[in-house]
Design an enzyme around this catalytic site. Structure first.
Site, PDB file in Angstrom:
ATOM      1  N   CYS A  93      -5.329  -5.172   4.210  1.00 52.46           N
ATOM      2  CA  CYS A  93      -5.517  -3.760   3.983  1.00 52.46           C
ATOM      3  C   CYS A  93      -5.972  -3.731   2.492  1.00 52.46           C
ATOM      4  CB  CYS A  93      -4.191  -2.850   4.014  1.00 52.46           C
ATOM      5  SG  CYS A  93      -4.328  -1.431   3.119  1.00 52.46           S
ATOM      6  N   CYS A 126      -4.851  -0.562   0.222  1.00 47.91           N
ATOM      7  CA  CYS A 126      -3.695  -0.633  -0.445  1.00 47.91           C
ATOM      8  C   CYS A 126      -2.743  -1.462   0.211  1.00 47.91           C
ATOM      9  CB  CYS A 126      -2.930   0.976   0.134  1.00 47.91           C
ATOM     10  SG  CYS A 126      -2.906   1.544   1.719  1.00 47.91           S
ATOM     11  N   SER A 127      -1.668  -1.372   1.195  1.00 47.55           N
ATOM     12  CA  SER A 127      -1.138  -2.676   1.566  1.00 47.55           C
ATOM     13  C   SER A 127      -0.378  -2.315   2.842  1.00 47.55           C
ATOM     14  CB  SER A 127       0.088  -2.694   0.575  1.00 47.55           C
ATOM     15  OG  SER A 127       0.848  -1.815   0.318  1.00 47.55           O
ATOM     16  N   CYS A 128      -1.310  -1.595   3.531  1.00 48.21           N
ATOM     17  CA  CYS A 128      -0.827  -1.238   5.141  1.00 48.21           C
ATOM     18  C   CYS A 128      -0.472  -2.596   5.712  1.00 48.21           C
ATOM     19  CB  CYS A 128      -1.680  -0.588   6.021  1.00 48.21           C
ATOM     20  SG  CYS A 128      -2.230   1.202   5.181  1.00 48.21           S
TER      21      CYS A 128
END
Lengths: 96, 100, 196
Positions: C102, C105-107
């Site tokens: 991702c 962000c940090s999906c």
């Protein structure tokens, strides 16, 4: 919002740089790819981020790009791909 | 940051500590995913992380960014006020001790 | 909460966490009990969930088909709820390898893998996985032959991705449980393959 594209369609990501909260990565803007699948219709993050309703909802697609076209110096298999989720309002049909 | 120059991947694994887990839980509860009222969207969380100044973004840890962003969102939405937060932080600092 | 003492005196951000939480509790928006329950719920989600799904797909062709067609629905059949988001399962084959990142962000498929590892959220992984996936994989100890095509998946919006690795050879007589035990978190992100 109606889905304008279907799997296999050639599309180009809009090459624009406005402000706000945007889910289209910089690295993919202006590049051409092919619709891999239609993912459904979702609230528009650009609106949701500003405490608004996210309406009208936007069709979301997975778009497939050839790595060697995205990165001119790409090292790897020429068929390597990158797939990115992109909302319809960030896509243009390759044929207008 | 996709495609920007960066170094080798560092294989850090870190077990989340309690306050980080609570920030995470707060986010879930305020998003309404757990059934309560929705008081924030994931998009607001992201927006308020993205608007951190670049040097602050780099200095802060992941959940430091999250707690800042959630708090900012709660202020923007009028759930809490800056005044309430300021008072509360002073009070808790005095009560429990703070490095600030 | 009883563990409050463990990090006193508070840093600026810890002070913010305690203050925000107490304000929200005073205002009746959340309760300490809800928070504690949510923390526990999240703590109990581990990559074993994802491994169960993978092993099931390895032994059950019907399930595998469903999983690839509609990951969310297939998981629901196993009693695994995936609230609000859609799960896309991508399958490794002898000619194609999948890698998930991702960049924005940090999906992460938290409902199947739990909380993401530190490196997944790091600038280095997020910047480079899209541009030089082969170099990144080799840092993870996975050397991919040039003939194998790589598909990188950038989770930029509402989908979450799980890699369905290839079933290791010589496991025909293995039980589903034993197979599941060979599937690590990293295999399902695509930075590793199952080794037996």
């Amino acid at each position: 919002m109606e889905a304008r594209f279907k799997p296999g369609d050639a599309v180009r990501v809009r090459n624009i740089y406005p402000l706000g909260h945007i889910r289209t990565p910089f690295y993919i803007r202006g590049h051409s790819g092919v619709i891999e699948r239609f993912c459904g219709t979702f609230g528009n993050p650009e609106e949701l981020a500003q405490q608004r309703s996210g309406e009208p909802k936007q069709p979301l697609y997975r778009v497939r790009f050839l790595q060697k076209k995205v990165w001119p110096d790409y090292q790897g298999n020429p068929d390597d791909v990158i797939e990115v989720e992109i909302f319809q309002h960030w896509l243009e049909g390759e044929n207008g | 940051m996709g495609g920007l120059p960066a170094g080798k991947v560092e294989f850090t694994e870190h077990d989340y500590v309690d306050w980080e887990r609570r920030v995470d839980a707060l986010r879930l509860l305020l998003s309404g995913i757990k059934g309560g009222r929705q008081l924030m969207t994931v998009d607001e969380l992201r927006k308020n992380i993205e608007t951190l100044p670049p040097d602050a973004y780099e200095r802060m840890s992941y959940y430091e960014r999250w707690v800042t962003s959630i708090t900012q969102t709660m202020i923007q939405r009028g759930v809490i006020t800056t005044e309430e937060l300021g008072k509360k932080m002073a009070e808790i600092g005095k009560r429990d001790g703070s490095k600030v | 909460m009883k563990d409050q003492g463990s990090y006193q005196p508070y840093s600026y951000f810890q002070l913010m966490e305690v203050s925000l939480r107490e304000l929200l509790v005073e205002k009746g928006i959340v309760t300490e009990a809800q928070l504690a329950a949510t923390v526990e719920e999240v703590r109990n989600i581990t990559p074993e969930r994802g491994a169960r799904v993978v092993a099931k797909a390895w032994v059950n062709t019907e399930f595998r088909k469903k999983l690839l067609q509609d990951g969310t629905r297939a998981c629901e059949e196993l009693g695994l709820e995936i609230p609000a988001l859609k799960l896309v399962v991508v399958e490794n084959t002898p000619t194609e390898h999948n890698l998930v990142v991702c960049t924005l962000c940090s999906c992460y498929p938290r409902m199947l893998l739990g909380m993401p590892p530190e490196w997944y959220k790091s600038r280095n992984y997020r910047s480079r996985a899209v541009r030089e996936p082969r170099a990144v994989l080799s840092e993870f100890g996975l050397e991919l032959a040039q003939e194998i095509k790589i598909r990188v998946h950038d989770s930029t919006a509402d989908m979450r991705y799980l890699v369905l690795p290839m079933r290791p050879a010589d496991t025909e007589d293995w039980s589903e449980e034993r197979l599941a035990a060979s599937v690590t978190r990293d295999c399902m992100i695509g930075v590793a393959v199952p080794r037996i």
